[in-house]
Design a protein around this motif. Sequence first.
Motif, short mmCIF file in Angstrom:
data_model
loop_
_atom_site.label_atom_id
_atom_site.label_comp_id
_atom_site.label_asym_id
_atom_site.label_seq_id
_atom_site.Cartn_x
_atom_site.Cartn_y
_atom_site.Cartn_z
N ASN A 375 0.83 -1.20 0.00
CA ASN A 375 0.00 0.00 0.00
C ASN A 375 0.87 1.26 0.00
O ASN A 375 0.58 2.23 -0.71
CB ASN A 375 -0.93 0.01 1.21
CG ASN A 375 -2.00 -1.06 1.13
OD1 ASN A 375 -2.37 -1.50 0.04
ND2 ASN A 375 -2.50 -1.50 2.28
N ILE A 376 1.93 1.24 0.81
CA ILE A 376 2.83 2.39 0.87
C ILE A 376 3.59 2.53 -0.44
O ILE A 376 3.77 3.63 -0.97
CB ILE A 376 3.81 2.25 2.06
CG1 ILE A 376 3.04 2.23 3.37
CG2 ILE A 376 4.83 3.37 2.06
CD1 ILE A 376 3.90 2.05 4.59
N HIS A 377 4.07 1.40 -0.96
CA HIS A 377 4.83 1.41 -2.22
C HIS A 377 3.98 2.01 -3.35
O HIS A 377 4.49 2.77 -4.18
CB HIS A 377 5.25 -0.03 -2.56
CG HIS A 377 6.45 -0.11 -3.45
ND1 HIS A 377 7.71 0.23 -3.03
CD2 HIS A 377 6.58 -0.48 -4.74
CE1 HIS A 377 8.57 0.06 -4.01
NE2 HIS A 377 7.90 -0.37 -5.07
N MET A 378 2.70 1.68 -3.35
CA MET A 378 1.79 2.19 -4.38
C MET A 378 1.67 3.70 -4.28
O MET A 378 1.68 4.42 -5.29
CB MET A 378 0.42 1.54 -4.24
CG MET A 378 -0.60 2.04 -5.25
SD MET A 378 -2.23 1.29 -5.02
CE MET A 378 -2.71 2.03 -3.46
N LEU A 379 1.55 4.23 -3.05
CA LEU A 379 1.40 5.68 -2.86
C LEU A 379 2.66 6.43 -3.28
O LEU A 379 2.58 7.51 -3.89
CB LEU A 379 1.06 5.98 -1.40
CG LEU A 379 -0.32 5.50 -0.93
CD1 LEU A 379 -0.45 5.64 0.58
CD2 LEU A 379 -1.42 6.28 -1.63
N LEU A 380 3.83 5.87 -2.97
CA LEU A 380 5.09 6.50 -3.39
C LEU A 380 5.21 6.49 -4.92
O LEU A 380 5.62 7.48 -5.53
CB LEU A 380 6.28 5.77 -2.77
CG LEU A 380 6.52 6.03 -1.27
CD1 LEU A 380 7.59 5.09 -0.73
CD2 LEU A 380 6.93 7.48 -1.04
N ALA A 381 4.84 5.36 -5.52
CA ALA A 381 4.89 5.28 -6.99
C ALA A 381 3.89 6.23 -7.63
O ALA A 381 4.19 6.89 -8.64
CB ALA A 381 4.61 3.84 -7.44
N LYS A 382 2.74 6.33 -7.03
CA LYS A 382 1.72 7.25 -7.55
C LYS A 382 2.20 8.69 -7.50
O LYS A 382 1.97 9.48 -8.41
CB LYS A 382 0.43 7.08 -6.75
CG LYS A 382 -0.77 7.79 -7.35
CD LYS A 382 -2.02 7.47 -6.56
CE LYS A 382 -3.25 8.16 -7.16
NZ LYS A 382 -4.47 7.86 -6.40
N GLY A 383 2.90 9.05 -6.39
CA GLY A 383 3.46 10.40 -6.28
C GLY A 383 4.50 10.67 -7.34
O GLY A 383 4.54 11.76 -7.93
N ALA A 384 5.36 9.67 -7.61
CA ALA A 384 6.38 9.84 -8.64
C ALA A 384 5.76 9.97 -10.02
O ALA A 384 6.16 10.82 -10.83
CB ALA A 384 7.35 8.66 -8.59
N PHE A 385 4.78 9.12 -10.33
CA PHE A 385 4.14 9.16 -11.64
C PHE A 385 3.35 10.45 -11.85
O PHE A 385 3.26 10.96 -12.97
CB PHE A 385 3.21 7.95 -11.82
CG PHE A 385 3.95 6.66 -12.02
CD1 PHE A 385 5.12 6.61 -12.73
CD2 PHE A 385 3.45 5.47 -11.48
CE1 PHE A 385 5.81 5.43 -12.91
CE2 PHE A 385 4.12 4.28 -11.66
CZ PHE A 385 5.30 4.26 -12.37
N SER A 386 2.76 10.98 -10.78
CA SER A 386 2.00 12.23 -10.93
C SER A 386 2.93 13.38 -11.28
O SER A 386 2.55 14.29 -12.02
CB SER A 386 1.25 12.55 -9.64
OG SER A 386 2.15 12.76 -8.56
N LEU A 387 4.18 13.34 -10.79
CA LEU A 387 5.16 14.35 -11.18
C LEU A 387 5.51 14.22 -12.66
O LEU A 387 5.69 15.22 -13.36
CB LEU A 387 6.42 14.21 -10.33
CG LEU A 387 6.31 14.64 -8.86
CD1 LEU A 387 7.61 14.37 -8.13
CD2 LEU A 387 5.96 16.11 -8.77
N VAL A 388 5.61 12.96 -13.14
CA VAL A 388 5.89 12.74 -14.56
C VAL A 388 4.75 13.30 -15.41
O VAL A 388 4.97 13.95 -16.43
CB VAL A 388 6.08 11.23 -14.84
CG1 VAL A 388 6.20 10.98 -16.33
CG2 VAL A 388 7.32 10.72 -14.12
N GLU A 389 3.52 13.05 -14.96
CA GLU A 389 2.36 13.57 -15.70
C GLU A 389 2.38 15.09 -15.76
O GLU A 389 2.09 15.69 -16.78
CB GLU A 389 1.07 13.11 -15.02
CG GLU A 389 0.66 11.70 -15.39
CD GLU A 389 -0.72 11.37 -14.83
OE1 GLU A 389 -1.03 11.85 -13.71
OE2 GLU A 389 -1.48 10.67 -15.50
N THR A 390 2.77 15.71 -14.63
CA THR A 390 2.82 17.17 -14.59
C THR A 390 3.85 17.71 -15.57
O THR A 390 3.60 18.67 -16.31
CB THR A 390 3.16 17.64 -13.16
OG1 THR A 390 2.21 17.12 -12.25
CG2 THR A 390 3.17 19.16 -13.09
#
Length: 460
Positions: A375-390
Amino acid sequence: MDVSSPPEKRRTLSHHDAILQKLAQHGVPQEYLDQSQAGLILAQNSSGQRAVCGTVWKKNDLAYRCRTCEHDPTCAICVPCFQNGDHKGHDYSIMYSGGGCCDCGDATAWKREGFCSRHKGRQDARYGICRPAENEDDQTEVHAMTYELSLAVIEMLLDFCSRSESLLSFVSKRMFACTGLLDILLMGERFLDKKVVKKLHELLLKLLGEPLFKYEFAKVFIRYYQNSVKEIIEACNDSVLKQYPLLSTFSVQIFTVPTLTPRLVREVNLMGVLLRCLEDLFLSCVGEDGRLQAAKWANLYETTIRLVEDTRYVLSHEEVSQYIVKELVDMSRTWIRLLSLVQGMDSQKRLTGVHTEEENDIIHTPFVLGHYLGNIHMLLAKGAFSLVETRESKDEMFASSTASGLDDDDDGLYLAKVGRFSEGSSAGQLRGRIVSSHEMNTEGISVMHKRTLFPLLGYA
């Protein structure tokens, strides 16, 4: 013959005068009493209305969740507040509470349009000495006196906080203005009677309705948190966790507030505290092979889940996960180091021809740990990917603005630029495809879990 005069009638004090008299008896300065009197009169005229409900639940009390009004899944309101509010057409459900307090009127937990008619929220949402006992009889006497005095003071403060908003604000400000008082209250719960601790928790939950108090209390709670976890690790037994009921009661009240948690991450390094506690716990259970020893770690299973869940609460705020990935690169390295300690723990080998006399009672715990870490790994990955999207959205905006500035006779140049841009960002397009909301929740994350987390635990 003298006729005795009738006895004088004893003047009955009004309700607010009786409270002010009680305050004066406990040494409250007259200037504060003058300020409080207006609040008491206001409380009488407002028919008991308060900005925040703050009703404290007992175990298995009924409460309502409203997914339309809540800011996160841990928020709920009491039955009267739900009935006095307008939730027509909302997505709501009823549940049994495990404790906590009603969030009606608290704008950090509940949307204002979901407040009931009695709790409209605040407009401004800014942020004993005992002699030493000489013998057993003296110890018993001191203990009894401490119990009675503590309970009386806490109940009196609870009564004040229930009278008016001004008294609630006054009590909260005085509590965090007294240097070290909150630290003493939090650390002293181990030495107080259970009934006193229960009342203390009720008082603190009421005071959390004040935003300024919530912030000051949160800073003290974080210090209390790491000291408590340190003692539990030293004892290497989850039974010690029961001596710190504040951990589970208040972590969800603080770490899920979207306006407070990011501030704590930046100002008091909240994520650093949580990961350091988790790392200390893991290192205390590591064997000679550098892997987590399941048999020893099982004694701290509940404490581990508490730490991991609190970390998930903090990272569930998108602002926090993005901040950690972008600004705190060392923290990402710490997380990978934690995963390396879990890699291959409690690896299972298939044996044939040998009867297993005793079943392994903890065989399921590494799987549960893998789920929570995932669950934590998913949230960290989601944060990283959202920066890529930005970044990619900014690149696309730049490309479109560049294209709009070209003349019609420059079509060849325009196509060449677009071609080079697309070719150079093919990897970015692939990342953009992975982070779409549907695939993030299904394909991308599930594949990530399968390829990283389960092999870490030694299971194919």
